[in-house]
Design an enzyme around this catalytic site. Structure first.
Site, mmCIF file in Angstrom:
data_model
loop_
_atom_site.group_PDB
_atom_site.id
_atom_site.type_symbol
_atom_site.label_atom_id
_atom_site.label_comp_id
_atom_site.label_asym_id
_atom_site.label_seq_id
_atom_site.Cartn_x
_atom_site.Cartn_y
_atom_site.Cartn_z
ATOM 1 N N ASP A 31 -3.436 -12.831 -1.378
ATOM 2 C CA ASP A 31 -4.431 -12.775 -0.308
ATOM 3 C C ASP A 31 -5.837 -12.637 -0.876
ATOM 4 O O ASP A 31 -6.782 -13.276 -0.407
ATOM 5 C CB ASP A 31 -4.113 -11.660 0.693
ATOM 6 C CG ASP A 31 -3.831 -10.321 0.030
ATOM 7 O OD1 ASP A 31 -3.755 -10.266 -1.208
ATOM 8 O OD2 ASP A 31 -3.679 -9.328 0.773
ATOM 9 N N SER A 65 0.114 -2.430 -1.456
ATOM 10 C CA SER A 65 -1.035 -1.519 -1.514
ATOM 11 C C SER A 65 -0.618 -0.071 -1.724
ATOM 12 O O SER A 65 -1.470 0.811 -1.870
ATOM 13 C CB SER A 65 -1.853 -1.627 -0.220
ATOM 14 O OG SER A 65 -1.062 -1.274 0.899
#
Length: 243
Positions: free
Chosen positions: A51, A83
């Site tokens: 991304d 994350s």
């Protein structure tokens, strides 16, 4: 977040690739006939997070995405995601729209790049300029308001005051459109706009909202938007009381 969204049928343009739940046309993958070398298939080899790779200016080429005001996706990787729970406090509060909207029945002509740019500029440039977060939260009950950030350190502090994502990727803050981040504070009819210094007067800059196929680096994009790039070692302490 629930307190920042209201219009379930509103779509907006953004320079920030969202990462959660998205679609792209074959034209983006193959590359349009006018710019065949820009097809993602020609260089699809992210050495890291895909991304963030898509957010780089070398892939974006000034193009935009269209996103709904109210999210249609929800982050489920809060424990084992890439994350590693870094933004759980915000991601867990995403307001997810569950009602079906028949987009094919909606008039989406306002999303035309030039028309959207002009209308958005008209609204942002006429918003009341304020200097503090306290003022912004007060005046937004009755009108659009605008807070200016000159660099991303100031943006991060403003974002923290509203409990929104504070980071930027390739010179673009999350959900940003031409350096502008909108907050529908209190779910009312008006917005708080966080803008970089170039938003002055009512004359729209020539390339506002229409940068497709223009070549930018992070530095040149920030320069055009008037965002100062301050090296970490030279960053002064923020005046916390100013917010």
């Amino acid at each position: 977040k629930e307190q920042f969204v209201a219009d379930t049928k509103r779509l907006v343009r953004s320079d920030f690739f969202p990462g959660l739940g998205w679609m792209m046309s074959r034209n983006v993958w193959d590359g349009p006939a006018s710019h065949p070398d820009t097809g993602l298939k020609n260089s699809w080899a992210p050495n890291g997070f895909w991304d963030d790779w898509l957010r780089e200016n070398a892939r974006r080429w000034g193009r935009q995405i269209i996103r709904p005001e109210v999210s249609r996706t929800f982050h489920i990787g809060n424990i084992h995601g890439a994350s590693e729970g870094e933004n759980n406090g915000i991601l867990n509060k995403i307001e997810l729209e569950e009602n079906n909207v028949r987009w094919e029945d909606q008039d989406l002509s306002y999303l035309d790049p030039s028309l959207f740019a002009q209308n958005y500029w008209n609204r942002v440039s006429r918003a009341k300029l304020v200097k503090t977060v306290i003022e912004a939260k007060s005046y937004v009950a009755h009108s659009d308001v605008r807070l200016v950030y000159s660099n991303f350190e100031v943006f991060r502090q403003l974002a923290s005051e509203f409990d929104i994502m504070q980071d930027e990727k390739a010179g673009v803050p999350r959900t940003g459109y031409e350096g502008i981040v909108e907050i529908r504070y209190g779910r009312g009819n008006f917005f708080i706009f966080l803008t970089s210094p170039y938003v002055t007067g009512i004359d729209k800059p020539a390339h506002f909202g229409v940068k497709a196929w223009m070549e930018y680096s992070k530095e040149s994009l920030m320069e055009e938007l008037g965002i100062v790039n301050i090296p970490i070692d030279d960053r002064p302490p923020l005046d916390w009381w100013a917010f």
